[in-house]
Motif scaffolding. Structure first.
Motif, PDB file in Angstrom:
ATOM      1  N   VAL A  87       0.968  -1.241   0.020  1.00  0.00           N
ATOM      2  CA  VAL A  87      -0.146  -0.036   0.070  1.00  0.00           C
ATOM      3  C   VAL A  87       0.946   1.243  -0.094  1.00  0.00           C
ATOM      4  O   VAL A  87       1.803   1.402   0.948  1.00  0.00           O
ATOM      5  CB  VAL A  87      -0.884  -0.029   1.293  1.00  0.00           C
ATOM      6  CG1 VAL A  87      -1.667   1.431   1.313  1.00  0.00           C
ATOM      7  CG2 VAL A  87      -1.754  -1.175   1.323  1.00  0.00           C
ATOM      8  N   VAL A  88       0.468   1.974  -1.025  1.00  0.00           N
ATOM      9  CA  VAL A  88       1.430   3.323  -0.897  1.00  0.00           C
ATOM     10  C   VAL A  88       0.520   4.528  -0.985  1.00  0.00           C
ATOM     11  O   VAL A  88      -0.172   4.755  -1.714  1.00  0.00           O
ATOM     12  CB  VAL A  88       2.041   3.437  -2.438  1.00  0.00           C
ATOM     13  CG1 VAL A  88       3.007   4.613  -2.536  1.00  0.00           C
ATOM     14  CG2 VAL A  88       2.788   2.119  -2.816  1.00  0.00           C
ATOM     15  N   PRO A  89       0.596   5.159   0.209  1.00  0.00           N
ATOM     16  CA  PRO A  89      -0.279   6.356   0.608  1.00  0.00           C
ATOM     17  C   PRO A  89      -0.194   7.466  -0.350  1.00  0.00           C
ATOM     18  O   PRO A  89      -1.009   8.174  -0.627  1.00  0.00           O
ATOM     19  CB  PRO A  89      -0.123   6.578   2.178  1.00  0.00           C
ATOM     20  CG  PRO A  89       0.654   5.357   2.485  1.00  0.00           C
ATOM     21  CD  PRO A  89       1.386   4.740   1.288  1.00  0.00           C
ATOM     22  N   ASP A  90       1.408   7.687  -0.245  1.00  0.00           N
ATOM     23  CA  ASP A  90       1.721   8.777  -1.336  1.00  0.00           C
ATOM     24  C   ASP A  90       2.751   8.607  -2.337  1.00  0.00           C
ATOM     25  O   ASP A  90       3.942   8.248  -2.279  1.00  0.00           O
ATOM     26  CB  ASP A  90       2.068   9.967  -0.427  1.00  0.00           C
ATOM     27  CG  ASP A  90       2.582  11.277  -1.206  1.00  0.00           C
ATOM     28  OD1 ASP A  90       2.706  11.265  -2.528  1.00  0.00           O
ATOM     29  OD2 ASP A  90       2.879  12.336  -0.333  1.00  0.00           O
ATOM     30  N   VAL A  91       2.384   8.101  -3.764  1.00  0.00           N
ATOM     31  CA  VAL A  91       3.377   7.761  -4.753  1.00  0.00           C
ATOM     32  C   VAL A  91       4.608   8.607  -4.862  1.00  0.00           C
ATOM     33  O   VAL A  91       5.734   7.954  -5.144  1.00  0.00           O
ATOM     34  CB  VAL A  91       2.480   7.656  -6.091  1.00  0.00           C
ATOM     35  CG1 VAL A  91       1.692   6.424  -6.058  1.00  0.00           C
ATOM     36  CG2 VAL A  91       2.123   8.733  -6.535  1.00  0.00           C
ATOM     37  N   THR A  92       4.442   9.801  -4.471  1.00  0.00           N
ATOM     38  CA  THR A  92       5.587  10.711  -4.699  1.00  0.00           C
ATOM     39  C   THR A  92       6.970  10.405  -3.601  1.00  0.00           C
ATOM     40  O   THR A  92       7.903  10.749  -3.745  1.00  0.00           O
ATOM     41  CB  THR A  92       5.322  12.158  -4.551  1.00  0.00           C
ATOM     42  OG1 THR A  92       4.855  12.458  -3.148  1.00  0.00           O
ATOM     43  CG2 THR A  92       4.099  12.705  -5.444  1.00  0.00           C
ATOM     44  N   THR A  93       6.491   9.490  -2.662  1.00  0.00           N
ATOM     45  CA  THR A  93       7.480   9.321  -1.611  1.00  0.00           C
ATOM     46  C   THR A  93       8.282   7.975  -1.950  1.00  0.00           C
ATOM     47  O   THR A  93       9.215   7.643  -1.333  1.00  0.00           O
ATOM     48  CB  THR A  93       6.869   9.212  -0.324  1.00  0.00           C
ATOM     49  OG1 THR A  93       6.018   7.902  -0.252  1.00  0.00           O
ATOM     50  CG2 THR A  93       6.162  10.389   0.278  1.00  0.00           C
TER      51      THR A  93
END
Length: 151
Positions: A87-93
């Motif tokens: 699970v990736v809450p924020d793809v920019t991270t």
């Protein structure tokens, strides 16, 4: 529509005797995309035989250039190696993220097992930051358990 309301619909789609497997998977993709507000792209990737790469299967959403993903590359490629939900809450991270669209903010990928072997995965992109919860993971595991019966 809630996950509990969607479960019998998933089962119904997957148990049509006269529908080809890819058509069933496409119908499931559309069911999820059309009934869960924050599911903006829903698709399946499958292992390409003995090659360490994934091939894009049926999907619902904007077209993607990512039709072949090497193991280890991007979120999908990492799940192919780890055999674990991601699970990736924020793809920019994520340093190892493959951007499908500039509108995607979060992603969840859940592996698909047949006889204990990871044969593919379901991939969901959302244009909402931190869109996915443990409830999404459990629901997508259920979907994959049902899909596995087709193989």
């Amino acid at each position: 529509m809630t996950f509990e309301e969607l479960k019998p619909k998933v089962i119904d789609i997957l148990h049509h005797d006269y529908t080809l497997r890819d058509e069933k998977l496409l119908q499931v993709c559309h069911l999820l995309k059309d009934n869960i507000d924050y599911y903006d792209w829903v698709g399946f990737y499958f292992r390409n035989g003995d090659k360490e790469e994934l091939l894009l299967g049926p999907y619902a959403g904007e077209p993607t250039d990512h039709t072949v993903i090497p193991f280890g590359k991007g979120i999908c490629g990492q799940v192919a190696v780890s055999n674990k939900n991601f699970v990736v809450p924020d793809v920019t991270t994520q340093d190892n993220y493959i951007a499908c669209s500039i509108t995607v903010k979060s992603e969840v990928v859940v592996p698909l097992f047949v006889d204990g072997k990871n044969i593919g995965q379901i991939d969901i992109d959302s244009n909402v930051l931190d869109a996915f919860s443990e409830l999404d993971e459990r629901f997508l595991e259920f979907v994959n358990e049902q899909v596995a019966k087709l193989f």
